[in-house]
Scaffold this active site. Structure first.
Site, PDB file in Angstrom:
ATOM      1  N   HIS A  59       0.835  -1.191   0.000  1.00  0.00           N
ATOM      2  CA  HIS A  59       0.000   0.000   0.000  1.00  0.00           C
ATOM      3  C   HIS A  59       0.879   1.253   0.000  1.00  0.00           C
ATOM      4  O   HIS A  59       2.059   1.216   0.356  1.00  0.00           O
ATOM      5  CB  HIS A  59      -0.924  -0.003   1.212  1.00  0.00           C
ATOM      6  CG  HIS A  59      -2.002  -1.047   1.126  1.00  0.00           C
ATOM      7  ND1 HIS A  59      -3.015  -1.149   2.043  1.00  0.00           N
ATOM      8  CD2 HIS A  59      -2.235  -2.030   0.214  1.00  0.00           C
ATOM      9  CE1 HIS A  59      -3.812  -2.155   1.728  1.00  0.00           C
ATOM     10  NE2 HIS A  59      -3.352  -2.708   0.610  1.00  0.00           N
ATOM     11  N   GLU A  61       0.949   3.931   1.901  1.00  0.00           N
ATOM     12  CA  GLU A  61       1.492   4.354   3.191  1.00  0.00           C
ATOM     13  C   GLU A  61       2.731   3.543   3.551  1.00  0.00           C
ATOM     14  O   GLU A  61       3.744   4.092   4.011  1.00  0.00           O
ATOM     15  CB  GLU A  61       0.431   4.197   4.293  1.00  0.00           C
ATOM     16  CG  GLU A  61      -0.817   5.032   4.076  1.00  0.00           C
ATOM     17  CD  GLU A  61      -1.922   4.279   3.338  1.00  0.00           C
ATOM     18  OE1 GLU A  61      -3.097   4.523   3.637  1.00  0.00           O
ATOM     19  OE2 GLU A  61      -1.600   3.441   2.462  1.00  0.00           O
ATOM     20  N   CYS A  84      -6.304   1.955   5.240  1.00  0.00           N
ATOM     21  CA  CYS A  84      -7.013   0.712   5.545  1.00  0.00           C
ATOM     22  C   CYS A  84      -6.880   0.394   7.037  1.00  0.00           C
ATOM     23  O   CYS A  84      -5.851   0.647   7.661  1.00  0.00           O
ATOM     24  CB  CYS A  84      -6.506  -0.439   4.682  1.00  0.00           C
ATOM     25  SG  CYS A  84      -4.848  -1.012   5.065  1.00  0.00           S
TER      26      CYS A  84
END
Length: 366
Positions: A59, A61, A84
């Site tokens: 992801h 991040e 998430c």
């Protein structure tokens, strides 16, 4: 006080614009996951950036934190979509943010994934992390329109494309290409953003197209090929069939021709049997099958009949009409009849694409 708040909002908008630019770079390349952009800021300086990886992982991040050469403790994380907050194939990004002691999180809009939607803010605030949401929300809602559509409907997001001369012919007796090189580059960019490209067997047999992305260094992102051929009338000596082992190729059929089916399977094609309605495939049945094959962004480059059929069934989410500056007159073949009027009736909005295309025009309907 008001001046400080305004400056803060300007900074938030600036950093979120950077994050959005990152997300745009990988749009269409992140599988079932949305393309997310992330920017890490410390002492008013960008210390790292990240974007969702190809096919959806890692992801954004996680990539931004990993990419940072500076300790991210006490930094501000800007991310286009709500982080998430659930365990899937990777741990929650909210846990990573907490463990790395990031001080502030600014995100654009909430995710609609029910496993995460509107839960990250509460989780982070409970860990004494400051959270701000809604930055650039209008732009981000527009950007994630396709992701939201796919997630809600469990169907591919469908983009149509057709090219014509200025006097609305879609083929020329003298030239294979109607549009100029600039338009063709834009057309290949659409292919690069798509998981699959769909044509009829007639287009395959007549044009023997490659259906790949021919932009420099992006060939590896060529879409899967989808052929509609209810009677299995396609020619087997075409480029698409010859390269079916290299690039995923799907053939929808209805007539059992076991000899040809076995041959096409040996060539590497995947054959999908579909029932007919009124002697044709139902467009919605095709879309459901492609969604189950994890093909979420579909580009349709069919001829006039296929395009008209999908228009009549309201299948297209967007449509691009590439209009050449050429006037073909007697050299034109297959004229579009009242096409502009028909397509305007199917879409609420249209605009001329701002990308430079020389003397050609490209109209996007949405």
């Amino acid at each position: 006080m008001s001046s400080k708040r305004n400056n803060s909002n300007l900074d938030d908008n600036f950093y979120m614009e950077q994050a959005l630019g990152l997300a745009e770079n990988n749009h269409g390349l992140t599988g079932e996951n949305p393309s997310v952009g992330c920017v890490l800021v410390k002492n008013n300086q960008i210390i790292s950036t990240g974007v969702t990886g190809i096919n959806g992982r890692p992801h954004a991040e996680a990539n931004a934190i990993k990419n940072s050469l500076i300790n991210v403790h006490g930094s501000t994380l800007y991310v286009t979509l709500e982080p998430c907050n659930h365990y899937g194939k990777t741990p929650p990004c909210t846990n990573l943010i907490k463990n790395k002691k990031i001080k502030n999180v600014v995100y654009g809009i909430n995710d609609i994934d029910p496993r995460t939607s509107k839960t990250a803010k509460k989780f982070l605030k409970n860990r004494k992390i400051k959270v701000k949401e809604g930055v650039l929300s209008k732009k981000l809602n527009k950007f994630y329109k396709s992701y939201f559509y796919i997630k809600r409907n469990k169907l591919p997001y469908v983009i149509g494309k057709i090219a014509s001369s200025k006097d609305n012919f879609i083929k020329s007796k003298k030239s294979k290409m109607l549009t100029n090189n600039f338009s063709q580059d834009l057309s290949h960019l659409l292919r690069y953003r798509s998981h699959a490209i769909l044509i009829s067997y007639k287009t395959l047999n007549t044009d023997n197209p490659r259906l790949n992305c021919r932009l420099n260094s992006l060939e590896q992102y060529s879409p899967a090929r989808v052929i509609l051929d209810k009677n299995l009338d396609l020619k087997t000596n075409t480029f698409v069939i010859k390269t079916a082992k290299k690039t995923p190729t799907y053939i929808f059929y209805n007539k059992n021709n076991f000899k040809k089916i076995n041959y096409l399977k040996k060539c590497g094609a995947k054959l999908i049997f579909l029932k007919l309605k009124n002697n044709n495939f139902k467009a919605i049945d095709i879309l459901k099958k492609l969604y189950n094959e994890n093909l979420f962004y579909l580009l349709i480059e069919g001829g006039q009949n296929l395009t008209q059929d999908f228009l009549n069934n309201n299948i297209f989410n967007e449509f691009f009409h590439f209009k050449s500056s050429k006037i073909l007159k007697k050299n034109g073949i297959l004229k579009l009849s009242n096409f502009d009027k028909k397509i305007k009736n199917k879409f609420k909005n249209f605009e001329e694409v701002k990308t430079y295309t020389g003397d050609d025009k490209v109209i996007r309907y949405y």
